[in-house]
Structure formats: structure tokens, C-alpha cells
Design a protein around this motif. Sequence first.
Motif, PDB file in Angstrom:
ATOM      1  N   ASN A 259      34.406  43.406  45.144  1.00 16.63           N
ATOM      2  CA  ASN A 259      34.239  43.153  43.713  1.00 16.63           C
ATOM      3  C   ASN A 259      35.543  42.727  43.044  1.00 16.63           C
ATOM      4  O   ASN A 259      35.540  41.852  42.170  1.00 16.63           O
ATOM      5  N   ALA A 260      36.651  43.349  43.441  1.00 16.20           N
ATOM      6  CA  ALA A 260      37.913  43.132  42.734  1.00 16.20           C
ATOM      7  C   ALA A 260      38.791  42.060  43.355  1.00 16.20           C
ATOM      8  O   ALA A 260      39.583  41.423  42.639  1.00 16.20           O
ATOM      9  N   MET A 261      38.663  41.809  44.675  1.00  8.99           N
ATOM     10  CA  MET A 261      39.645  40.959  45.357  1.00  8.99           C
ATOM     11  C   MET A 261      39.047  39.772  46.091  1.00  8.99           C
ATOM     12  O   MET A 261      39.787  38.923  46.589  1.00  8.99           O
ATOM     13  N   VAL A 262      37.730  39.706  46.179  1.00  8.98           N
ATOM     14  CA  VAL A 262      37.074  38.549  46.798  1.00  8.98           C
ATOM     15  C   VAL A 262      36.229  37.808  45.766  1.00  8.98           C
ATOM     16  O   VAL A 262      36.323  36.580  45.642  1.00  8.98           O
ATOM     17  N   HIS A 263      35.432  38.540  45.012  1.00  4.80           N
ATOM     18  CA  HIS A 263      34.549  37.896  44.036  1.00  4.80           C
ATOM     19  C   HIS A 263      35.289  36.982  43.059  1.00  4.80           C
ATOM     20  O   HIS A 263      34.779  35.900  42.720  1.00  4.80           O
ATOM     21  N   PRO A 264      36.499  37.326  42.576  1.00  2.00           N
ATOM     22  CA  PRO A 264      37.186  36.411  41.653  1.00  2.00           C
ATOM     23  C   PRO A 264      37.554  35.067  42.280  1.00  2.00           C
ATOM     24  O   PRO A 264      37.919  34.134  41.566  1.00  2.00           O
ATOM     25  N   LEU A 265      37.442  34.956  43.614  1.00  2.00           N
ATOM     26  CA  LEU A 265      37.846  33.729  44.306  1.00  2.00           C
ATOM     27  C   LEU A 265      36.674  32.845  44.704  1.00  2.00           C
ATOM     28  O   LEU A 265      36.895  31.743  45.229  1.00  2.00           O
ATOM     29  N   ILE A 266      35.443  33.292  44.505  1.00  2.00           N
ATOM     30  CA  ILE A 266      34.321  32.621  45.167  1.00  2.00           C
ATOM     31  C   ILE A 266      34.074  31.195  44.673  1.00  2.00           C
ATOM     32  O   ILE A 266      33.402  30.423  45.378  1.00  2.00           O
ATOM     33  N   ASN A 267      34.597  30.824  43.516  1.00  2.00           N
ATOM     34  CA  ASN A 267      34.450  29.434  43.058  1.00  2.00           C
ATOM     35  C   ASN A 267      35.553  28.524  43.571  1.00  2.00           C
ATOM     36  O   ASN A 267      35.522  27.315  43.333  1.00  2.00           O
TER      37      ASN A 267
END
Length: 492
Positions: A259-267
Motif C-alpha cells: 500500500n505504501a511503497m508499491v501502489h504509489p508507483l503503479i502508474n
Amino acid sequence: MNIVRILICYLFLFPTGSFAAVVDSLRIADALQSNMVIQQNRPFKVWGKADPGGKVGIHADWLPAPTEVYADANGNFMGIIPVPKVEKGDFTPHRMGVTAGDEQVELSNLLIGDVWICSGQSNMQFSVREMKGAEQVISTADQPHIRLLNVALNFSETPLENFKGSWQTCSPESVAGFSAVGYSFGKKLLDNLNIPIGLVFTGIGASSVQAYIPKADLAADTMLNRVYLQPYLADPKSTEPVDGGFSFEKVMRPYLLYNAMVHPLINLSIKGVVWYQGEANHLERASYVRATQTMINSWRRDFSQGQLPFYYVQIAPFFHDKEDPALAFDAYFREAQEKIATLNNTYMVSTLDVGEARDLHPKNKKPVGERLAAVALNRAYNQLDVVYQGPVVDEVEVAGSTAYVSFKPETLGTGLQTNDGQSPQFFYVAGDDRVFYPAKAHIEGSRIVVESNNVTRIAAVRYAFFNYPVTNLENKESFPALPFRTDTWEEE
């Protein structure tokens, strides 16, 4: 278009003066920064926040005209722009701007190349300043065509859009704290491809695989729900507020790191992923294979860029404070790790020969990164002449007290050897009594001959199948032979 018109267009897209001033409502995603590498030859998402319903213009110096989109009712916007394929040796710095009303944000010193995510636990986090030969590596790390991004540690119960961390040009100062495996991987890619390379490290020491899997994907799988999710949700800790501070317990919790370290990168457009993790889960077997494959599939789905390459590292030898070759729980885990590669477009590299039996964090990280790069060069970049495999057992024939070990021809490279000129180590044989004894071994052409005076009729052969073997058997391209066993006896 003549030079005057080009100049006028450029000044319109990128006015002179300070372009990245403090803005009120316009904000672009944290992943999009000056100094970054933009993934080549792939649609590139530009996203962020603006006034609800407002028009947002996206300008890039490689595009003839801006792309315009509108923020939704919540102020979220996303535009998608094309990015050209980069030519070898093209390290042209680029600029990109985002405008909304009279607000403007500029990104400068951008390179177009390939972006790889580097993730996992401590052996991936292990820094360049700690690695073997660190002084030499750091002193030669003035590599402006490599760009580095460290995603700061954080945890979250719900998926986040933001993170802390800044893209930096690779230099002796910036590389020292970056992943040694990641940098070694990126440096070999740069040397071989001659294009810009972006490296994003997002991980933390001691972390478990379940920490990187979305909650919904854990819940949807019966095994993963039972093994990982429900025990956590039944723990009172799951209801406590979560902060960003490190603890050994917290990095084992399901889904918080995703949630904190992968999701912000998915775009973010990327080329692929390299992964080094497993020690935190080393007593698991089928659940770890399922979890890792689920993680890969969930990342591929969320990044929405097809079957992204995913290359990973088998755990290194470690004696766990017990020098007993009968202890093989890590060997069974390595065997489980091999099964992850039954998933398409994945591959595992071995570190048995560059490990340190008494150190969970071996310092010889350069070969690990370079082996991952060799896999990428062959499989992702179609350099089919690049050797990337070590010998993998194909067949074992037994004649009484002698066994003949053959390897898959495509894994032999140009032949077998040992890295120290000695006989191959760590072959063991057992009879029907299932008691294993050390065996003598020697190279005979493209196979290994294994003999024992303790077993008159060999029922099983094992190679490097215990916790801490630091091996010497390899092919002539210096890729180590993978551990194996011929028996199917259950782990005690």
C-alpha cells in the motif's frame, strides 16, 4: 518548421524563468520528478491533482503539441503521452511541463531510456558502501546516465498515492546508499545497451513476501488468506494505527508495504522488476511459491503493462549458527523458490558460489546484480548470445556405487569447470536407508561422475542440498550449478 518557429514553440512550452514555483492546486505525482528516466517506447502516464474540472496541459520537448486533459470532480487528472524509442548513445536531456490555469510545473534533466524496479528485503537493500570493493565502485560511480530513486520506508493500511524520495543522478555521493545489487544490475545494462537506465529501489530489510501483496489478492486466495491474512487480522495489532517507523514485526505484516511503497508507483512506466527476498519466509514452502506468484501477477495487473519481466534471486547459503550438513531447511526453500519460475517471463539466479556461510548478508553483491542483468540482456533485450544460466541437472544415471550427472545442454555454456581448480564439492549419496554420505566427484566432459565407498547401491544423489554450501561447480562463463536432489523423500 524553421528554426524561428521551433524557438517560438519551445518558449511557449517552456517559458524562461523559474518554472517549478510553489503552486496552490496543481500537483504532479511524486514519481514524476526532474532527473528521472522516462520509459522509452511505451505510453507514459502523467498524473496528479488540479482544480476539479480544470484543464491541464502536458508539454514535452519531444512532442509537436501539448496534450490536454481535464481533472475529474475530485481534482485527479491523468494524461497519456507517447515516448519515442531511444537510440543507442542518445543521452539527450529533455524537459516536460504541466500547466493548469496560470500554474505551471516543469521537469528538467530528463532522460529517455529503461526503468527497472528493484525490490525485496535486506540483501536487495544492502548498500553500495557495504559491498565488497565498495571504494572502487563508489570512486567510479560518476554515471550521469544512470538515475536512482530510493522510495522511503512507509506503511499503510490503505493504498497511498504519495511517497517520499527523490530521483538523483548517479554519482559517488548518491550511489553509496543505493542498493548494491540494483546498481550492479543497472551498470551492466548501461555498459551493454548504451542507453539511460533508471533504477527504483522500493523495499526494506527483514520484510516478508506477504507485505508486498494487495490485501484483496490475499483474501481471494484460500491458502494465502489462511496462512497470512487471517492470522494478521485476528491479531490486535491489525487494529492499531500504523506509522512509518521500522520494526521487525511490522515489516512482516501483510499488504502494508504494498500500500505504501508499491501502489504509489503503479502508474509509472517501467521495463521490469528485479527481486531479492526470501530469508523472512525461509521455513515456508508451497505458500511462499503461491504468495510470490500472486505478488507478481498482482503487480503486473496493477502496473497494466503486460507480462512484465520479473527476475529474482535464490537465497544465499547461511549456516544459522549450526555447522551441520544434515540441516537442509534452506535447501528445501531454495527448491521451492525454483518453482516460482513456472510462471511466465520469470527467471531465478543462484548465489551459492558467492555467498558466505557465516553471513546472512554476503558482501559480494556485484555478481548477483550482473547475473540479473545477464538474464535481462538475453530474455528482455533479445541478446541471445549472452549466457545467463548455470548448469541445471537433466538426468542422473546410477550404476551401483557410481552416479553420472548430466546437465541440460543449454545451461552448460562452453563447458563445466570449478572456480578453484579443485574437485566439485557437496555431492552426497544415499542408499535405500536414506542416510546420506559425502561423495567424491569429478568432471568428465559435460557430466559429473559421483562415487562413494559408503553406499554400494545409490538410491539418491543430492548436490549442495543443505543450508550453507558455498559451491565451486560452474560453467566456464562462471554461472554456478543449481542445487538439486534426485529423491522425492519428504522433508523431515
